[in-house]
Design a protein around this motif. Sequence first.
Motif, mmCIF file in Angstrom:
data_model
loop_
_atom_site.group_PDB
_atom_site.id
_atom_site.type_symbol
_atom_site.label_atom_id
_atom_site.label_comp_id
_atom_site.label_asym_id
_atom_site.label_seq_id
_atom_site.Cartn_x
_atom_site.Cartn_y
_atom_site.Cartn_z
ATOM 1 N N THR A 199 19.354 25.871 -3.349
ATOM 2 C CA THR A 199 19.614 27.306 -3.527
ATOM 3 C C THR A 199 18.828 28.143 -2.524
ATOM 4 O O THR A 199 19.326 29.157 -2.013
ATOM 5 C CB THR A 199 19.285 27.731 -4.976
ATOM 6 O OG1 THR A 199 20.000 26.878 -5.877
ATOM 7 C CG2 THR A 199 19.706 29.169 -5.226
ATOM 8 N N TYR A 200 17.611 27.717 -2.203
ATOM 9 C CA TYR A 200 16.857 28.376 -1.127
ATOM 10 C C TYR A 200 17.677 28.358 0.160
ATOM 11 O O TYR A 200 17.803 29.362 0.864
ATOM 12 C CB TYR A 200 15.540 27.645 -0.878
ATOM 13 C CG TYR A 200 14.401 28.037 -1.791
ATOM 14 C CD1 TYR A 200 13.869 29.315 -1.759
ATOM 15 C CD2 TYR A 200 13.832 27.095 -2.647
ATOM 16 C CE1 TYR A 200 12.806 29.664 -2.582
ATOM 17 C CE2 TYR A 200 12.773 27.429 -3.478
ATOM 18 C CZ TYR A 200 12.273 28.716 -3.443
ATOM 19 O OH TYR A 200 11.229 29.057 -4.261
ATOM 20 N N LEU A 201 18.220 27.187 0.481
ATOM 21 C CA LEU A 201 18.990 27.028 1.713
ATOM 22 C C LEU A 201 20.239 27.897 1.701
ATOM 23 O O LEU A 201 20.602 28.500 2.719
ATOM 24 C CB LEU A 201 19.371 25.555 1.894
ATOM 25 C CG LEU A 201 18.194 24.603 2.125
ATOM 26 C CD1 LEU A 201 18.643 23.153 1.986
ATOM 27 C CD2 LEU A 201 17.571 24.838 3.496
ATOM 28 N N GLU A 246 25.192 26.975 -12.473
ATOM 29 C CA GLU A 246 26.575 27.136 -12.014
ATOM 30 C C GLU A 246 26.566 27.091 -10.494
ATOM 31 O O GLU A 246 25.581 27.472 -9.856
ATOM 32 C CB GLU A 246 27.159 28.472 -12.490
ATOM 33 C CG GLU A 246 27.466 28.527 -13.983
ATOM 34 C CD GLU A 246 28.589 27.586 -14.388
ATOM 35 O OE1 GLU A 246 29.475 27.312 -13.555
ATOM 36 O OE2 GLU A 246 28.572 27.118 -15.540
ATOM 37 N N PRO A 247 27.652 26.624 -9.880
ATOM 38 C CA PRO A 247 27.678 26.591 -8.415
ATOM 39 C C PRO A 247 27.500 27.983 -7.817
ATOM 40 O O PRO A 247 28.070 28.960 -8.303
ATOM 41 C CB PRO A 247 29.083 26.045 -8.107
ATOM 42 C CG PRO A 247 29.496 25.308 -9.332
ATOM 43 C CD PRO A 247 28.879 26.067 -10.479
ATOM 44 N N ARG A 284 27.028 17.451 -12.348
ATOM 45 C CA ARG A 284 27.511 16.868 -11.096
ATOM 46 C C ARG A 284 29.022 16.685 -11.007
ATOM 47 O O ARG A 284 29.565 16.679 -9.900
ATOM 48 C CB ARG A 284 26.817 15.523 -10.836
ATOM 49 C CG ARG A 284 25.390 15.697 -10.366
ATOM 50 C CD ARG A 284 24.775 14.356 -10.078
ATOM 51 N NE ARG A 284 23.320 14.454 -10.145
ATOM 52 C CZ ARG A 284 22.521 13.408 -10.219
ATOM 53 N NH1 ARG A 284 23.028 12.188 -10.235
ATOM 54 N NH2 ARG A 284 21.218 13.572 -10.287
ATOM 55 N N PRO A 285 29.725 16.483 -12.131
ATOM 56 C CA PRO A 285 31.193 16.383 -12.019
ATOM 57 C C PRO A 285 31.826 17.576 -11.311
ATOM 58 O O PRO A 285 32.935 17.466 -10.774
ATOM 59 C CB PRO A 285 31.645 16.296 -13.481
ATOM 60 C CG PRO A 285 30.508 15.615 -14.181
ATOM 61 C CD PRO A 285 29.278 16.179 -13.515
ATOM 62 N N LYS A 286 31.125 18.717 -11.280
ATOM 63 C CA LYS A 286 31.647 19.880 -10.558
ATOM 64 C C LYS A 286 31.806 19.585 -9.071
ATOM 65 O O LYS A 286 32.599 20.226 -8.384
ATOM 66 C CB LYS A 286 30.714 21.085 -10.755
ATOM 67 C CG LYS A 286 30.734 21.663 -12.163
ATOM 68 C CD LYS A 286 29.824 22.859 -12.274
ATOM 69 C CE LYS A 286 29.880 23.474 -13.675
ATOM 70 N NZ LYS A 286 31.167 24.106 -13.956
ATOM 71 N N LEU A 287 31.049 18.602 -8.584
ATOM 72 C CA LEU A 287 31.124 18.226 -7.175
ATOM 73 C C LEU A 287 32.541 17.796 -6.797
ATOM 74 O O LEU A 287 33.015 18.082 -5.697
ATOM 75 C CB LEU A 287 30.139 17.090 -6.895
ATOM 76 C CG LEU A 287 29.990 16.636 -5.449
ATOM 77 C CD1 LEU A 287 29.333 17.720 -4.611
ATOM 78 C CD2 LEU A 287 29.163 15.350 -5.383
ATOM 79 N N ASP A 292 26.930 25.657 -3.290
ATOM 80 C CA ASP A 292 25.693 25.023 -3.735
ATOM 81 C C ASP A 292 25.962 24.435 -5.123
ATOM 82 O O ASP A 292 26.042 25.160 -6.109
ATOM 83 C CB ASP A 292 24.576 26.076 -3.755
ATOM 84 C CG ASP A 292 23.374 25.677 -4.592
ATOM 85 O OD1 ASP A 292 23.158 24.464 -4.770
ATOM 86 O OD2 ASP A 292 22.649 26.580 -5.067
ATOM 87 N N VAL A 293 26.127 23.107 -5.196
ATOM 88 C CA VAL A 293 26.478 22.443 -6.458
ATOM 89 C C VAL A 293 25.212 22.100 -7.229
ATOM 90 O O VAL A 293 24.291 21.488 -6.670
ATOM 91 C CB VAL A 293 27.292 21.154 -6.185
ATOM 92 C CG1 VAL A 293 27.664 20.477 -7.506
ATOM 93 C CG2 VAL A 293 28.541 21.477 -5.382
#
Length: 260
Positions: free
Chosen positions: A70-72, A90-91, A123-126, A115-116
């Motif tokens: 999230t920083y990135l 949340e992404p 992780r399934p959101k990936l 950002d997942v």
Amino acid sequence: MDKEKVEQLKIQMQQWLNEAEEFINHIPLLNRIFLLELYYWAILLLIIRLFKRTTSNTIVLAGLSGSGKTYLFYQLRDGSAHQGTVTSMEPNEDSFILHSEEDKKGKLRLVHVVDVPGHSRLRPKLDEFLPQAAGVVFVVDSVEFLPNCRPASEYLYEILTKASVVKKKVPVLLLCNKVDKVTAHTAEFIRKQLEKEIDKLRTSRTAVSDADISNEYTLGVPGEPFAFSQCHNRIIVAEASGLIGEISQLEKFIRENVKP
């Protein structure tokens, strides 16, 4: 463009050609030649536009919770990590011009960065974003690497064996974050340790069920120790520090895969 879309395009083109032939047969010869050439040029331009339209501009940030994704994300978008202090549930998703390029002249292409969340349950959101990815950035915490080496290797193994990544040869950036810290491990050390862990994983997973095999590709060369150079897609190792904004290697990777 995937195989299904190509097949649909072929069917549609054949229908157009059949209709055009029927129409042209009722036209005088000279006019017929002119119209035929015009028609083929129109189809060629349409195909070119379709290919351009399907070129992805999505970059997926993945990795364990606390690795600094999230920083990135906010450094890329805002040039600041001020909103990157809370673990994402949340992404984070947005399309923008990279902050470092805001003063550049000329037209720049927007980058869609996702950002997942790194929590195992999220992780399934990936899987929602990988099929559209132009590149994947797997972020590793260089300071807390050793206690997280095994889970990080398992997560990276999952990504590298996804059909959506292997079939399209999606490039993966292994980004060692927080390298500004005195206790950070080097990128070379992290690379070697991840290769060793993934080698153990692929050995232990040789007895997976047929159902699993249908959704997974194998890694490496049988009988040889695993190395990232054996992957079908390109794996790059780089360093960054999201906290202080040292993300030049990350930005380079993005622009190599999402052209301006």
